[in-house]
Motif scaffolding. Structure first.
Motif, PDB file in Angstrom:
ATOM      1  N   ASN A  18      -2.871  -6.050   5.301  1.00  0.00           N
ATOM      2  CA  ASN A  18      -3.892  -5.977   4.258  1.00  0.00           C
ATOM      3  C   ASN A  18      -4.009  -4.591   3.645  1.00  0.00           C
ATOM      4  O   ASN A  18      -4.166  -4.449   2.432  1.00  0.00           O
ATOM      5  CB  ASN A  18      -5.244  -6.400   4.839  1.00  0.00           C
ATOM      6  CG  ASN A  18      -6.291  -6.624   3.779  1.00  0.00           C
ATOM      7  OD1 ASN A  18      -6.033  -7.295   2.782  1.00  0.00           O
ATOM      8  ND2 ASN A  18      -7.468  -6.064   3.981  1.00  0.00           N
ATOM      9  N   TYR A  19      -3.939  -3.557   4.478  1.00  0.00           N
ATOM     10  CA  TYR A  19      -4.084  -2.180   4.004  1.00  0.00           C
ATOM     11  C   TYR A  19      -3.510  -1.260   5.072  1.00  0.00           C
ATOM     12  O   TYR A  19      -3.363  -1.650   6.237  1.00  0.00           O
ATOM     13  CB  TYR A  19      -5.559  -1.847   3.750  1.00  0.00           C
ATOM     14  CG  TYR A  19      -5.771  -0.571   2.958  1.00  0.00           C
ATOM     15  CD1 TYR A  19      -5.576  -0.546   1.580  1.00  0.00           C
ATOM     16  CD2 TYR A  19      -6.150   0.614   3.592  1.00  0.00           C
ATOM     17  CE1 TYR A  19      -5.757   0.620   0.853  1.00  0.00           C
ATOM     18  CE2 TYR A  19      -6.334   1.786   2.869  1.00  0.00           C
ATOM     19  CZ  TYR A  19      -6.138   1.787   1.505  1.00  0.00           C
ATOM     20  OH  TYR A  19      -6.308   2.944   0.786  1.00  0.00           O
ATOM     21  N   ARG A  49       2.690  -5.938   1.722  1.00  0.00           N
ATOM     22  CA  ARG A  49       1.508  -6.768   1.941  1.00  0.00           C
ATOM     23  C   ARG A  49       1.863  -8.147   2.496  1.00  0.00           C
ATOM     24  O   ARG A  49       1.140  -8.699   3.325  1.00  0.00           O
ATOM     25  CB  ARG A  49       0.732  -6.929   0.626  1.00  0.00           C
ATOM     26  CG  ARG A  49      -0.558  -7.722   0.742  1.00  0.00           C
ATOM     27  CD  ARG A  49      -1.321  -7.719  -0.576  1.00  0.00           C
ATOM     28  NE  ARG A  49      -2.520  -8.523  -0.525  1.00  0.00           N
ATOM     29  CZ  ARG A  49      -3.679  -8.129  -0.036  1.00  0.00           C
ATOM     30  NH1 ARG A  49      -3.796  -6.915   0.462  1.00  0.00           N
ATOM     31  NH2 ARG A  49      -4.728  -8.921  -0.033  1.00  0.00           N
ATOM     32  N   THR A  72     -11.118  -0.709   2.974  1.00  0.00           N
ATOM     33  CA  THR A  72     -10.162   0.400   2.946  1.00  0.00           C
ATOM     34  C   THR A  72     -10.539   1.415   4.016  1.00  0.00           C
ATOM     35  O   THR A  72     -11.660   1.417   4.528  1.00  0.00           O
ATOM     36  CB  THR A  72     -10.134   1.091   1.568  1.00  0.00           C
ATOM     37  OG1 THR A  72     -11.434   1.620   1.285  1.00  0.00           O
ATOM     38  CG2 THR A  72      -9.734   0.120   0.482  1.00  0.00           C
ATOM     39  N   THR A  99       0.838  -1.197   0.000  1.00  0.00           N
ATOM     40  CA  THR A  99       0.000   0.000   0.000  1.00  0.00           C
ATOM     41  C   THR A  99       0.872   1.246   0.000  1.00  0.00           C
ATOM     42  O   THR A  99       1.729   1.413   0.871  1.00  0.00           O
ATOM     43  CB  THR A  99      -0.912   0.027   1.238  1.00  0.00           C
ATOM     44  OG1 THR A  99      -1.671  -1.180   1.304  1.00  0.00           O
ATOM     45  CG2 THR A  99      -1.872   1.204   1.178  1.00  0.00           C
TER      46      THR A  99
END
Length: 373
Positions: free
Chosen positions: A269-270, A218, A326, A203
């Motif tokens: 993940n984010y 990630r 998100t 990210t």
């Protein structure tokens, strides 16, 4: 009669044994997901959800957040922008206009950083910029510079992730949108472990307060902090111990394309950043954490970039079995998208105003870089 009873007992025992085996398999599978090497810290006065709104559709993304407003883009309607207040009470839909009759819209991205906004597609490529006072976009990318992700650094500079023509691997860089657009790529920031594409996925964010580019891997427990000149300032670690990307890469011979040959182990993940902090949605279950709570929420780990330290974690609850996808942080408000819903969480007092880093921090200490290189 005795034989019938015997068969019944045997059948019950067989079913019971099979059920026990299945149960043990499920429990074992879930236990494998737990990482006993780290333990999260949760606050007693944890961030709490304060607002929730049903958007009716699940294809929105957060294009920006500033001055008490949240900007949502929609890839299916790239010229329309939905504007909400942080209380999720007021809603306005804005129609963007541009100085061209039409544009190919393969993978459009809207970014709003008042007083400017950007409409970009790095696969075509093009970059349009306009002012939020009239929402009229004008083309400013003069040269065909391709990228897969971009974040505005200021009105004339973008932080980008792209595939290098030289190495055919992911690189980080910047694009200057002055009179003649120029790209500056760094071949040192991303570290190849397997193939240089999937293993370096992550990210990309830009922290306006710290003036730093931040990239969170990630598939490994690392994040990169670089300055505007693409010089490494900090290579930080997230809580877990997965330092090597656990992926298998295959090739589609007919298309000469690489692909993941098996499901990869996702670590981070984010992520999002605001002020001195980095917020990471981890996919790793830590020691002593409730599996029941884990399955019904997403965990956010908070790091202080100026101290290069982990601070605390908190949960964002699922909505109708849908998980957080998100998010963005605006001062003391955590803004997340979950299925059709948008939610805001109230963070602590330390996040209320944009922080100013002290004169000497982990971000300007050469020791922090040399420790990892």
């Amino acid at each position: 009669m005795i034989r019938k009873k015997t068969y019944t007992v045997l059948l019950i025992c067989t079913i019971g044994s099979m059920s026990l085996v299945v149960l043990m398999f499920i429990l074992t599978k879930k236990e494998i997901q737990r990482d006993m090497s780290f333990k999260r810290g949760f606050l007693h006065d944890a961030p709490k959800k304060i607002h929730e709104l049903d958007l009716e559709y699940n294809n929105y993304y957060i294009a920006g957040a500033a001055d008490g407003q949240i900007y949502l883009g929609n890839p299916q309607s790239p010229l329309y922008l939905t504007v909400l207040d942080t209380a999720l009470q007021s809603k306005e839909v804005i129609h963007l206009t541009m100085d061209q009759d039409s544009l190919p819209l393969r993978s459009p991205q809207l970014r709003v950083t008042p007083p400017y906004f950007f409409l970009m597609d790095g696969t075509v490529p093009y970059v349009l910029r306009g002012r939020t006072k009239d929402w009229k976009a004008h083309s400013i990318l003069k040269n065909p510079l391709y990228f897969s992700n971009a974040q505005p650094m200021d009105s004339v500079t973008l932080a980008i992730r792209a595939i290098s023509n030289k190495t055919k691997e992911l690189v980080l860089g910047t694009i200057s949108l002055m009179d003649t657009a120029k790209a500056n790529l760094s071949y040192k920031l991303l570290e190849k472990q397997v193939d240089g594409i999937f293993d370096t996925d992550g990210t990309l964010q830009y922290n306006q307060q710290l003036r730093r580019l931040i990239y969170t891997y990630r598939y490994r427990n690392q994040y990169i902090v670089a300055n505007d000149s693409l010089q490494l300032q900090l290579l930080g670690n997230t809580l877990d111990t997965i330092s090597q990307a656990q992926i298998q890469v295959g090739t589609i011979a007919s298309k000469n394309q690489r692909k993941l040959a098996a499901p990869a182990l996702t670590v981070n993940n984010y992520s999002a950043t605001s002020g001195n902090y980095l917020f990471v949605n981890s996919k790793r279950l830590g020691k002593t954490e409730s599996l029941f709570l884990w399955e019904q929420s997403s965990v956010i780990d908070v790091y202080d970039l100026t101290e290069n330290s982990y601070q605390f974690s908190f949960y964002v609850a699922d909505i109708e079995t849908q998980k957080l996808t998100t998010f963005q942080v605006l001062n003391d408000k955590f803004i997340g998208l979950i299925g059709n819903h948008i939610v805001t969480y109230q963070l602590g007092d330390r996040f209320k105003e944009p922080q100013q880093p002290p004169a000497t921090t982990a971000l300007n200490s050469k020791k922090q870089v040399s420790e990892y290189r």
